[in-house]
Design a protein around this motif. Structure first.
Motif, short mmCIF file in Angstrom:
data_model
loop_
_atom_site.label_atom_id
_atom_site.label_comp_id
_atom_site.label_asym_id
_atom_site.label_seq_id
_atom_site.Cartn_x
_atom_site.Cartn_y
_atom_site.Cartn_z
N LYS A 72 94.20 22.42 71.81
CA LYS A 72 93.50 21.78 72.92
C LYS A 72 92.17 22.47 73.20
O LYS A 72 91.98 23.66 72.90
N ASP A 73 91.24 21.71 73.79
CA ASP A 73 89.96 22.29 74.21
C ASP A 73 90.21 23.28 75.33
O ASP A 73 91.06 23.06 76.21
N ARG A 74 89.44 24.38 75.33
CA ARG A 74 89.63 25.42 76.35
C ARG A 74 88.28 25.82 76.95
O ARG A 74 87.26 25.83 76.28
N ILE A 75 88.32 26.17 78.23
CA ILE A 75 87.14 26.65 78.93
C ILE A 75 87.60 27.67 79.96
O ILE A 75 88.71 27.56 80.51
N ILE A 76 86.78 28.67 80.23
CA ILE A 76 87.13 29.71 81.20
C ILE A 76 86.25 29.57 82.44
O ILE A 76 85.04 29.39 82.33
N ALA A 77 86.88 29.65 83.61
CA ALA A 77 86.15 29.69 84.88
C ALA A 77 86.43 31.03 85.54
O ALA A 77 87.60 31.38 85.76
N ILE A 78 85.38 31.78 85.82
CA ILE A 78 85.52 33.07 86.50
C ILE A 78 85.46 32.79 88.00
O ILE A 78 84.39 32.54 88.55
N SER A 79 86.61 32.81 88.65
CA SER A 79 86.67 32.49 90.08
C SER A 79 86.32 33.72 90.93
O SER A 79 86.24 34.84 90.43
N LYS A 80 86.10 33.47 92.21
CA LYS A 80 85.76 34.53 93.18
C LYS A 80 84.49 35.27 92.76
O LYS A 80 84.34 36.49 92.99
N SER A 81 83.57 34.54 92.10
CA SER A 81 82.35 35.18 91.58
C SER A 81 81.38 35.55 92.70
O SER A 81 80.37 36.22 92.44
N ASP A 82 81.68 35.14 93.95
CA ASP A 82 80.83 35.57 95.07
C ASP A 82 80.97 37.07 95.31
O ASP A 82 80.19 37.66 96.08
N LEU A 83 81.99 37.68 94.67
CA LEU A 83 82.16 39.13 94.80
C LEU A 83 81.21 39.90 93.89
O LEU A 83 81.09 41.13 94.00
N LEU A 84 80.54 39.19 92.97
CA LEU A 84 79.66 39.83 91.99
C LEU A 84 78.20 39.58 92.32
O LEU A 84 77.85 38.49 92.78
N ASP A 85 77.36 40.56 92.06
CA ASP A 85 75.92 40.33 92.16
C ASP A 85 75.43 39.87 90.78
O ASP A 85 76.18 39.82 89.81
N GLU A 86 74.17 39.55 90.69
CA GLU A 86 73.63 38.99 89.45
C GLU A 86 73.74 39.97 88.28
O GLU A 86 73.98 39.58 87.13
N GLU A 87 73.58 41.27 88.56
CA GLU A 87 73.65 42.27 87.48
C GLU A 87 75.06 42.34 86.90
O GLU A 87 75.25 42.39 85.68
N LEU A 88 76.07 42.33 87.79
CA LEU A 88 77.46 42.37 87.32
C LEU A 88 77.82 41.10 86.55
O LEU A 88 78.55 41.14 85.56
N LYS A 89 77.31 39.96 87.00
CA LYS A 89 77.56 38.70 86.28
C LYS A 89 76.99 38.76 84.87
O LYS A 89 77.62 38.32 83.91
#
Length: 335
Positions: A276-293
Motif C-alpha cells: 500500500k501507499d504510505r505517507i508520514i505525518a509528524i504530529s504536534k509539530s508546533d513543539l518544534l521551531d524551524e531549525e528543529l524541523k
C-alpha cells in the motif's frame, strides 16, 4: 453510536427452510370416475441471504441474534396446486463485511456494494406431487416426494471498515485529534494512552466538493502481533485502505525508529499491507521551531524514502498540505 455499540465480529447459526411435501391427492369430482392423480408440488424452503446495506456501519444488530431461521415451504395441494415458497430471511450487513465458514475459516464472500446479496444457506427443494409419476403402466400413483431438508450452517461475519486512508500510530500520537479536526467525526480524545478503543470513520471535505474517507484504529504498540495492548484485533480495518498514513509525534525519541516498529508490526500481521501507499505525518509539530524541523527533515530524508509532512492539529498548521498530498496519492495525479 457509542464505542460499546461498535461490533465488528459475530458468529451466527443459520437454518434455511425445508421444502414442502408433494401431494399424493387423487382427483374427485362428480360424474368423473377415476379422475387420476392431481397432487401438486411442494414449495421451496426459504433461503438465508446476506445483503449489503450502506446505511449500516456495525454488526451490533446481530450481537444478540445468533440463530436465524428461514420459513419452510408449503405442502402441495389438490388440482396440481403448488405449495407456497418459504419466505427468505435476510441478514443486512454493512459494506466491507467478510462472510466466513466458521468450521473451515474459508472466505465465502465479501460484501462491498449496497444491495449485493449472497445466499449462505439454500432452502430445500419442494417434493414433486404424484401427477409427475403417472405412466401408462402406473396410472394411479399413490405416492409423492417429501421435501428436501434445508441447510444448517455456522457462519462468521467479520467487518473490515471501508475507507480510503488508514491512520496508523502509537497510542496518544494524536490520531483522534487529527480525525476530529479534518472531519466532522467526534472521537473520544484524552491525554492518556488507548483513548480509542474502537475504529472511527470520518469524511474529509476537499476542494470542489470532493471527499475521501479516513479511518482511525486503536493505537499499535510493539509486540501487537503477539497480542500486547489491543493486539492486532483492529488491524483488519486497514486491510482495505489504499493509503496508510503513519502519524508519529514530533516529541518521539526517534521518529524513524518508531515508523520502522509500526511497519514491522503491520508486516508481521499481513505482508500484503506492504504494497500500500504510505505517507508520514509528524504530529504536534508546533513543539518544534524551524531549525528543529529542518534537522528532523534531513534525518528522515537520509533514513526513509517516504513523503512526510509536519502538521499540528491544535495549531491547525500543515493540514491543507496533508489533504493535498493524500488526494494526490489516492488519485495518482498532482494537485
Amino acid at each position: 453510536m457509542t464505542e460499546g455499540n461498535f461490533v465488528d465480529y459475530v458468529k451466527v447459526h443459520v437454518f434455511s427452510g425445508k421444502g414442502g411435501k408433494g401431494s399424493a391427492h387423487l382427483h374427485r369430482e362428480k360424474y368423473i370416475a377415476k379422475g387420476g392423480p392431481d397432487g401438486g408440488d411442494g414449495g421451496r424452503g426459504g433461503h438465508v441471504i446476506v445483503r449489503g446495506n450502506e446505511n449500516l456501519w456495525t454488526l451490533f444488530h446481530l450481537k444478540f441474534k445468533r440463530h436465524i431461521r428461514a420459513e419452510h415451504g408449503g405442502d402441495g395441494g389438490k388440482q396440481r396446486s403448488t405449495g407456497a415458497n418459504g419466505s427468505d430471511e435476510y441478514i443486512d450487513v454493512p459494506l466491507g463485511t467478510v462472510i466466513r465458514d466458521t468450521e473451515t475459516n474459508e472466505i465465502l464472500k465479501e460484501i462491498t456494494e449496497d444491495g449485493q446479496e449472497f445466499i449462505v444457506a439454500e432452502g430445500g427443494m419442494g417434493g414433486r406431487g404424484n401427477w409427475h409419476f403417472k405412466t401408462s403402466t402406473n396410472q394411479t400413483p399413490r405416492y409423492a416426494q417429501p421435501g428436501i431438508d434445508g441447510q444448517e450452517v455456522d457462519i462468521t461475519l467479520e467487518l473490515k471498515v471501508l475507507a480510503d486512508v488508514g491512520l496508523v500510530g502509537f497510542p496518544n500520537a494524536g490520531k483522534s485529534t487529527l480525525l476530529s479536526v479534518i472531519t466532522a467525526a467526534k472521537p473520544k480524545i484524552a491525554d492518556y494512552e488507548f483513548t480509542t478503543l474502537k475504529p472511527n470513520l470520518g469524511i474529509v471535505k476537499y476542494r470542489d466538493f470532493k471527499t475521501f474517507v479516513i479511518a482511525d484504529i486503536p493505537g499499535i504498540i510493539e509486540g501487537a502481533a503477539e497480542g500486547k495492548g489491543l493486539g492486532h484485533r483492529f488491524l483488519r480495518h486497514i486491510e482495505r485502505n489504499s493509503t496508510l498514513l503513519f502519524l508519529i509525534p514530533a516529541d518521539a525519541p526517534d521518529v524513524a525508529e518508531q515508523y520502522e516498529v509500526l511497519l514491522d508490526e503491520l508486516r508481521r500481521y499481513n505482508p500484503e499491507l506492504m504494497d500500500k501507499d504510505r505517507i508520514i505525518a509528524i504530529s504536534k509539530s508546533d513543539l518544534l521551531d524551524e531549525e528543529l524541523k529542518k534537522e528532523l527533515g534531513q534525518e528522515l530524508d537520509e533514513k526513509l524514502q517516504l513523503p512526510y509532512i509536519f502538521i499540528s492539529s491544535v495549531a491547525q498548521t500543515g493540514l491543507q498540505e496533508l489533504k493535498d498530498k493524500l488526494w494526490e496519492i489516492l488519485n495518482k495525479e498532482p494537485v
